[in-house]
Motif scaffolding. Sequence first.
Motif, PDB file in Angstrom:
ATOM      1  N   GLY A 131      -4.850 -17.991  44.280  1.00 58.55           N
ATOM      2  CA  GLY A 131      -3.317 -18.473  44.115  1.00 58.55           C
ATOM      3  C   GLY A 131      -2.766 -17.822  43.177  1.00 58.55           C
ATOM      4  N   LEU A 132      -1.545 -18.292  43.089  1.00 58.27           N
ATOM      5  CA  LEU A 132      -0.571 -17.532  41.638  1.00 58.27           C
ATOM      6  C   LEU A 132      -0.945 -17.800  40.668  1.00 58.27           C
ATOM      7  CD1 LEU A 132       2.917 -18.037  43.463  1.00 58.27           C
ATOM      8  CD2 LEU A 132       1.622 -15.465  43.077  1.00 58.27           C
ATOM      9  N   ALA A 133      -1.046 -16.652  39.608  1.00 58.05           N
ATOM     10  CA  ALA A 133      -1.392 -16.928  38.376  1.00 58.05           C
ATOM     11  C   ALA A 133      -1.143 -15.760  37.665  1.00 58.05           C
ATOM     12  CB  ALA A 133      -2.824 -17.290  37.951  1.00 58.05           C
ATOM     13  N   ARG A 153     -13.258 -11.272  53.216  1.00 51.28           N
ATOM     14  CA  ARG A 153     -11.899 -11.364  53.545  1.00 51.28           C
ATOM     15  C   ARG A 153     -11.135 -12.178  52.293  1.00 51.28           C
ATOM     16  NH1 ARG A 153     -11.638 -13.203  59.794  1.00 51.28           N
ATOM     17  NH2 ARG A 153     -11.096 -10.920  60.505  1.00 51.28           N
ATOM     18  N   VAL A 154      -9.998 -11.710  51.486  1.00 52.75           N
ATOM     19  CA  VAL A 154      -9.417 -12.580  50.765  1.00 52.75           C
ATOM     20  C   VAL A 154      -7.945 -12.707  51.159  1.00 52.75           C
ATOM     21  CG1 VAL A 154      -8.389 -12.273  48.510  1.00 52.75           C
ATOM     22  CG2 VAL A 154     -10.802 -11.623  48.732  1.00 52.75           C
ATOM     23  N   LYS A 155      -7.443 -13.759  50.824  1.00 48.79           N
ATOM     24  CA  LYS A 155      -5.885 -14.022  51.112  1.00 48.79           C
ATOM     25  C   LYS A 155      -5.445 -14.156  49.689  1.00 48.79           C
ATOM     26  CE  LYS A 155      -4.161 -16.906  54.277  1.00 48.79           C
ATOM     27  NZ  LYS A 155      -3.553 -18.170  54.748  1.00 48.79           N
ATOM     28  N   LEU A 156      -4.610 -13.475  49.291  1.00 47.07           N
ATOM     29  CA  LEU A 156      -3.839 -13.437  48.164  1.00 47.07           C
ATOM     30  C   LEU A 156      -2.434 -13.958  47.996  1.00 47.07           C
ATOM     31  CD1 LEU A 156      -3.385 -12.569  45.119  1.00 47.07           C
ATOM     32  CD2 LEU A 156      -2.614 -10.190  46.132  1.00 47.07           C
ATOM     33  N   LYS A 157      -2.065 -15.211  47.530  1.00 47.33           N
ATOM     34  CA  LYS A 157      -0.776 -15.640  47.440  1.00 47.33           C
ATOM     35  C   LYS A 157       0.276 -14.779  46.595  1.00 47.33           C
ATOM     36  CE  LYS A 157      -1.864 -19.434  49.658  1.00 47.33           C
ATOM     37  NZ  LYS A 157      -1.445 -20.009  50.860  1.00 47.33           N
ATOM     38  N   LEU A 158       1.331 -14.662  47.300  1.00 46.17           N
ATOM     39  CA  LEU A 158       2.412 -13.659  46.453  1.00 46.17           C
ATOM     40  C   LEU A 158       3.612 -14.827  46.775  1.00 46.17           C
ATOM     41  CD1 LEU A 158       1.612 -10.211  47.214  1.00 46.17           C
ATOM     42  CD2 LEU A 158       0.883 -11.358  45.404  1.00 46.17           C
ATOM     43  N   GLY A 159       4.825 -14.047  46.392  1.00 48.36           N
ATOM     44  CA  GLY A 159       6.099 -14.974  46.558  1.00 48.36           C
ATOM     45  C   GLY A 159       6.240 -15.477  44.996  1.00 48.36           C
ATOM     46  N   SER A 160       5.801 -14.823  43.978  1.00 47.59           N
ATOM     47  CA  SER A 160       5.798 -15.584  42.681  1.00 47.59           C
ATOM     48  C   SER A 160       7.250 -15.743  42.308  1.00 47.59           C
ATOM     49  CB  SER A 160       4.908 -14.544  41.811  1.00 47.59           C
ATOM     50  OG  SER A 160       5.240 -14.842  40.482  1.00 47.59           O
ATOM     51  N   PRO A 161       7.314 -17.117  41.679  1.00 47.97           N
ATOM     52  CA  PRO A 161       8.830 -17.181  40.910  1.00 47.97           C
ATOM     53  C   PRO A 161       9.077 -16.246  39.862  1.00 47.97           C
ATOM     54  CG  PRO A 161       7.368 -19.463  41.126  1.00 47.97           C
ATOM     55  CD  PRO A 161       6.645 -18.193  41.481  1.00 47.97           C
ATOM     56  N   ASP A 162       7.935 -15.622  39.414  1.00 44.63           N
ATOM     57  CA  ASP A 162       8.225 -14.435  38.348  1.00 44.63           C
ATOM     58  C   ASP A 162       8.828 -13.215  38.780  1.00 44.63           C
ATOM     59  OD1 ASP A 162       7.454 -16.201  36.147  1.00 44.63           O
ATOM     60  OD2 ASP A 162       5.246 -15.772  36.549  1.00 44.63           O
ATOM     61  N   ASP A 192       0.047 -13.638  51.689  1.00 50.11           N
ATOM     62  CA  ASP A 192       0.566 -14.976  52.197  1.00 50.11           C
ATOM     63  C   ASP A 192       1.780 -15.182  51.069  1.00 50.11           C
ATOM     64  OD1 ASP A 192       1.566 -17.113  53.047  1.00 50.11           O
ATOM     65  OD2 ASP A 192      -0.275 -18.454  52.821  1.00 50.11           O
ATOM     66  N   ALA A 193       3.081 -15.020  51.468  1.00 43.99           N
ATOM     67  CA  ALA A 193       4.231 -15.129  50.567  1.00 43.99           C
ATOM     68  C   ALA A 193       4.461 -16.579  50.621  1.00 43.99           C
ATOM     69  CB  ALA A 193       5.054 -14.318  50.866  1.00 43.99           C
ATOM     70  N   GLU A 218       1.204 -13.090  55.715  1.00 45.00           N
ATOM     71  CA  GLU A 218       1.690 -14.429  56.253  1.00 45.00           C
ATOM     72  C   GLU A 218       2.957 -14.799  55.792  1.00 45.00           C
ATOM     73  OE1 GLU A 218      -0.637 -18.664  56.636  1.00 45.00           O
ATOM     74  OE2 GLU A 218      -1.548 -16.875  55.631  1.00 45.00           O
ATOM     75  N   GLN A 219       3.894 -15.357  56.699  1.00 44.06           N
ATOM     76  CA  GLN A 219       4.867 -16.029  56.130  1.00 44.06           C
ATOM     77  C   GLN A 219       5.817 -15.563  55.056  1.00 44.06           C
ATOM     78  OE1 GLN A 219       5.998 -18.804  58.212  1.00 44.06           O
ATOM     79  NE2 GLN A 219       7.891 -18.566  57.270  1.00 44.06           N
TER      80      GLN A 219
END
Length: 358
Positions: A131-133, A153-162, A192-193, A218-219
């Motif tokens: 997740g984002l951090a 396999r790793v899914k990295l969350k992006l789309g950070s408010p920062d 995944d954003a 992804e999205q």
Amino acid sequence: MGWGLRRFSLTKAVPLAISRGTTSAVQRLELSISRDGITGRGETGGFETGHRGYSTDAVEIELQTLLPRLEGLDPSVPQGFDPLLADLTPPARCALDLALWDWRGRRLQAPVWQLWGLDGARSVATSVTLGLAAVEQVLQRLQRWRELMPVTRVKLKLGSPDGLEHDRALLSAVADAMAGDDRRPAAELQVDANGGWTLDQARRMLPLLQERSVVLLEQPLAPHLDPERDSAGFAALHPECPMSLVADESCWGLEDLLRLAPHVDGVNLKLLKSGGLSQAWLMARVAQQLGLDLMVGCYSDSRLLNGAAAQLLPLIRWPDLDSHLNLIDDPFDGLPLEGDRLMPSRYPGLGIERREAS
């Protein structure tokens, strides 16, 4: 036919932050139906996708209203439930649909995947989610996953408010940490954003995504209630995207899959969005005919809901069913894990049991 509805809590060992917020615990609902000494169970709960959402309280009221209407229906004749299912919201429909599949499989003494004629031994590694951090926290999370299981396999969350600079820093740090060495081969990196980028931001991120060998995006764009506007974003980005482009929040049912098919490489099937296994099974078969690849994903789901989604694993290229692995109070048992490869249960129905009954 008997029935029951109970609420239960799920608590994450590590809270998950995405572009829309952070989740550390959720309330879920278990719907059970019983007949002839057999009980089938389904899980549901509230969720939101940025443009649509349902609360657990509202879903609970909907199901409480539904239950008396089940009187006299026979779960061995699923067609009799079609008028009830058609009137329900997707998360409420999910609970009943899963309970019916679970009951039917138990009655026939076969797992659901076997009823569909699938090969239950055919599955691939699930991704694990970061997740984002802050960068250091995300790297610590990666290490925690590696201590739990092999990670390929790793899914990295992006789309950070920062902003994009933080996204770039996260991407580079995680890609470096995942690089292969003598002890461990390089893992596959997905991004995944969660709809956190504009079209311009997504375009600006593409070169770095390609440079860091990201295999799936992804999205990236926010979903829209207007289907034409929603499709237009994917249509604009797809020709420029060098990796597989996958729709998640934008794709709920078969109608969405058909309109998005020309503009994406795959879709993420989530049972709370589709309204259960029946629609997800139909979507999966249609996607195959259209040449689309499939992901099967989760929210903050227990083994019960992920065990239901696992019935689709023989058809899935990108499994993403790791939520139950991050729970400290999952009330269910089942869902075999071989390394980082989830397997659909070989037990009848969904193959998942309450812990106290195991």
